[in-house]
Scaffold this active site. Structure first.
Site, PDB file in Angstrom:
ATOM      1  N   ASP A 143      -0.071  -1.734   5.831  1.00 10.52           N
ATOM      2  CA  ASP A 143      -0.096  -3.196   5.656  1.00 10.52           C
ATOM      3  C   ASP A 143       0.882  -3.601   4.574  1.00 10.52           C
ATOM      4  O   ASP A 143       0.543  -3.514   3.391  1.00 10.52           O
ATOM      5  CB  ASP A 143      -1.529  -3.611   5.291  1.00 10.52           C
ATOM      6  CG  ASP A 143      -1.686  -5.113   5.191  1.00 10.52           C
ATOM      7  OD1 ASP A 143      -0.709  -5.841   5.458  1.00 10.52           O
ATOM      8  OD2 ASP A 143      -2.786  -5.567   4.840  1.00 10.52           O
ATOM      9  N   GLU A 183       2.664 -13.008   2.015  1.00  6.65           N
ATOM     10  CA  GLU A 183       1.606 -13.244   3.005  1.00  6.65           C
ATOM     11  C   GLU A 183       0.248 -12.943   2.398  1.00  6.65           C
ATOM     12  O   GLU A 183      -0.739 -13.629   2.671  1.00  6.65           O
ATOM     13  CB  GLU A 183       1.845 -12.369   4.239  1.00  6.65           C
ATOM     14  CG  GLU A 183       0.869 -12.606   5.384  1.00  6.65           C
ATOM     15  CD  GLU A 183      -0.387 -11.726   5.349  1.00  6.65           C
ATOM     16  OE1 GLU A 183      -1.273 -11.934   6.169  1.00  6.65           O
ATOM     17  OE2 GLU A 183      -0.480 -10.830   4.486  1.00  6.65           O
ATOM     18  N   GLU A 184       0.188 -11.892   1.561  1.00 11.18           N
ATOM     19  CA  GLU A 184      -1.106 -11.445   1.032  1.00 11.18           C
ATOM     20  C   GLU A 184      -1.789 -12.520   0.192  1.00 11.18           C
ATOM     21  O   GLU A 184      -3.009 -12.521   0.044  1.00 11.18           O
ATOM     22  CB  GLU A 184      -0.944 -10.159   0.216  1.00 11.18           C
ATOM     23  CG  GLU A 184      -0.469  -8.950   1.031  1.00 11.18           C
ATOM     24  CD  GLU A 184      -1.485  -8.478   2.063  1.00 11.18           C
ATOM     25  OE1 GLU A 184      -2.533  -9.120   2.228  1.00 11.18           O
ATOM     26  OE2 GLU A 184      -1.211  -7.454   2.717  1.00 11.18           O
TER      27      GLU A 184
END
Ligand SMILES: *[C@@H]1O[C@H](CO)[C@@H](O)[C@H](O)[C@H]1NC(C)=O
Ligand SMILES: *[C@@H]1O[C@H](CO)[C@@H](O)[C@H](O)[C@H]1NC(C)=O
Length: 696
Positions: free
Chosen positions: A351, A388-389
């Site tokens: 991820d 994004e996180e």
């Protein structure tokens, strides 16, 4: 002596030599013409290039990209994160592709200090480790956007932290007000929702741990607890990193409302077990115990007392998206977007950089087929998102900034976040893309079964076709679909990997566990890249809206079982009927235009018109007012529900209205009127989609 000169070496008389040479030349010319003709007939068309794209895949290059991307932890807004941006940019450039970057300011959040100790009744105390052992290079585990604070209070175990879990605690006589609640992560609530529910019931702080049975016991799951999507200080617009722009103050209610008001921290399973082993009180409800991995004597409160401190800072940082652009030869103003985020909580091998490695390999192979002569019909944009996180910051700011171009000219957005977590394909999409997705899986080799296609193993594993939908808010498709109404796909291999958001998500974990031969990466990039090639090259956009109509009717059937008879679903059924017939009409028209009977200008324009209908129909599902209380979310078919669970994974505004009635905060008749209003609103959205699809 015979005169040698009268004969050539074939022994023919000289007189005939001229004729022979002439005949030879004729044969040669004919041969050349035939060879040339055959050459022209060779599959140089799109299928040839598409096959070449598939056959030039390489697990070796993909694994090398992954290794480079994951050398250092690269949290968004930090210097190593910038080096990954530069790496992606330089790779795109080395393939000879046109590139660009988009830099924005966004409010990110970092930890400064945290500590946790457990105090026993006999007066002694132990400090509990908050980080993985030996992980000092990685950001300490924290919840981004948690407020700073110190809490000393008794611990309560609150199961998954859902409303019904707190109701169960009340039945046991346990009041959580002022306590530190310890919650195991479940499927129903996001991390942020867990904190908000705890806040509503009066908890003072929240500790969240993951207890999947494959979880590495000392792993700690970092994550964001912000509500909603995108930079909180520029809701609906973007702030350019170089030129600046308007930002709202942190005390503006629209900004502060997105942050929780009680502190929270993630815990390892190991650490959670230490705490939970020390609490007494009433025993756990039977249904909690059934699925529990650890032995927990009681729900609390206490007697153990927790002392928790978290200090963090919210900081405006520069984030950077990187793009490679392959201009379309015939329709450069139509975009097919492939997107993946690049930032990670730690090393991010699964991820998200399994996806980044796949994206880079697609770029490499697109540039190869370009050198063989391919040019896409429509423009392809490869997007590498930042932050994004923290809440889809990079993609959201970019979509907000470019809403006119992106919103009116994008054919589809193809997202891949964690390309590979383990075995088995998983796919989510908007329904008009179902058929294409299925067809593509028939063309890509299965990574784990020799001789099989992805289609074969995927449909066998699911006993049929299993494509999920995109109501979640868990990756970068959110702004494209839920804000801009662009048909979207999200694909990945494997799910629920045990090192999620921990310091253990590394290249070595991937090479040992996730994808030892990197063939799953090859398949994921094959599906992803081939989807884009079809969407960019097929003269008629390969969408089937009949699937959409059928899916929507399925939703109405579910609704009819849940709703009381006094609510009419007729508006929905009739707008779906309109969508169904528009879908069939446009399908017939498309079939006509697909056959290459005419290449006149008229046919070109007619194809373009039908393609625009296909491209824009999804925008009909957007509603200017958006969801109640979350107006940024404009899509009325797919989007997030209010934060406390719902039976529906579609029609979010209807789901919210139903929840309101369930909560009995309003009279039943008033509640039913709210539901009916939402049904009308969704029906109008479907009618808009039908009208857009049919054209005027
Ligand atoms: C205090 O209680 C804890 C937990 O029950 C135990 O582990 C510890 O050994 C005790 N310490 C003393 C000094 O009794
Ligand atoms: C690439 O795939 C082949 C065949 O599965 C395998 O033998 C090789 O080890 C793989 N290479 C890498 C770098 O994983």
């Amino acid at each position: 002596m015979k005169k040698v000169a009268e004969f050539d070496f074939w022994g023919l008389p000289l007189k005939q030599k001229g004729t022979l040479i002439f005949a030879l030349i004729c044969t040669l010319v004919t041969l050349c013409t035939i060879v040339n003709w055959i050459h022209l007939q060779l599959p140089r068309g799109t299928p040839f290039y598409h096959r070449s794209f598939l056959s030039t895949a390489s697990n070796v290059t993909i694994s090398a990209y992954l290794r480079t991307l994951t050398r250092q932890p690269h949290l968004a807004g930090t210097p190593p994160s910038l080096s990954t941006a530069n790496f992606v940019l330089s790779q795109f450039q080395s393939f000879g592709l046109e590139t660009s970057t988009a830099r924005f300011q966004a409010l990110l959040s970092y930890p400064l200090h945290s500590s946790l100790s457990l105090h026993f009744r006999n007066g002694t105390a132990v400090g509990l480790p908050l980080a993985e052992p030996g992980s000092s290079a990685v950001v300490p585990p924290y919840h981004a956007y948690s407020p700073s604070g110190s809490v000393t209070s008794t611990a309560v175990f609150a199961n998954y932290g859902r409303e019904e879990d707190y109701e169960a605690l009340i039945k046991l006589g346990v009041d959580v007000a002022g306590s530190v609640v310890v919650v195991r992560k479940g499927d129903d609530l996001s991390r942020g929702a867990v904190v908000r529910v705890a806040q509503r019931v009066g908890a003072a702080a929240v500790l969240i741990y993951a207890e999947d049975d494959r979880t590495v016991k000392s792993g700690v799951e970092r994550g964001t607890v912000i509500e909603g999507v995108g930079d909180p200080q520029s809701p609906g617009w973007a702030v350019d990193a170089d030129n600046g722009g308007e930002i709202l103050g942190l005390d503006d209610p629209e900004v502060s409302g997105r942050f929780p008001r009680i502190p929270s921290l993630p815990l390892s399973l190991e650490c959670a077990e230490k705490i939970l082993g020390e609490i007494g009180g009433p025993p756990l409800p039977a249904e909690w115990r059934e699925s529990l991995r650890s032995r927990i004597p009681g729900v609390g409160p206490g007697p153990a007392v927790l002392k928790l401190t978290y200090q963090g800072e919210k900081k405006i940082a520069t984030i950077q998206n990187v793009f490679a652009i392959i201009r379309g030869s015939k329709e450069p103003d139509r975009y097919v977007l492939l997107g993946n985020h690049r930032d990670a909580w730690a090393y991010g091998a699964v991820d998200p950089n399994s996806g980044t490695a796949a994206l880079l390999d697609i770029a490499r192979r697109y540039s190869l087929i370009m050198r063989m002569g391919w040019k896409p019909r429509r423009t392809i944009i490869l997007c590498s998102w930042d932050a994004e996180e923290f809440g889809m910051m990079g993609s959201t700011e970019w979509v907000e900034r470019n809403i006119v171009n992106v919103g009116s000219k994008s054919v589809a957005y193809l997202n891949v976040d964690c390309a590979v977590q383990g075995p088995g394909l998983f796919a989510r999409s908007t329904p008009q893309l179902d058929d294409l997705l299925v067809e593509i899986t028939k063309k890509v080799k299965d990574p784990d079964t020799t001789g099989a296609t992805v289609y074969k193993t995927w449909t066998e594993a699911n006993k049929g076709i299993n494509i999920e939908r995109l109501s979640g808010v868990d990756s970068d498709y959110s702004p494209f679909l839920q804000y801009a109404g662009i048909p979207s796909v999200d694909i990945y291999y494997g799910r629920d990997f045990p090192v999620y958001h921990t310091a253990y998500d590394t290249y070595d974990w991937m090479a040992k566990n996730g994808d030892p031969t990197f063939q799953r990466h090859v398949s994921a990039s094959g599906i992803w890249g081939l989807l884009a090639l079809h969407l960019a090259d097929d003269p008629i956009i390969p969408f089937n809206y009949v699937s959409y109509a059928i899916q929507l009717q399925g939703y109405v059937d579910v609704l009819s079982k849940l709703l009381s008879g006094s609510i009419s679903l007729h508006p929905l059924s009739s707008s779906i009927q309109a969508l169904h017939s528009a879908a069939k009409e446009v399908q017939a028209k498309a079939a006509e235009l697909r056959s290459p009977v005419s290449i006149e200008e008229d046919a070109v324009l007619m194809r373009r018109a039908v393609n625009d209908q296909l491209m824009l129909a999804e925008r009909g599902f957007l509603d200017a007012d958006g969801l109640q209380g979350r107006k940024w979310f404009k899509h009325l078919i797919y989007g997030p529900h209010g934060d406390y669970g719902s039976k529906l994974r579609f029609f979010p505004s209807i789901a919210d209205a139903m929840k309101l009635v369930e909560s009995r905060d309003i009279k039943e008749s008033e509640g039913n009127a709210v539901i009916q209003h939402e049904i009308w609103r969704v029906s109008r959205a479907i009618q808009r989609a039908a009208d857009a699809l049919r054209g005027i």
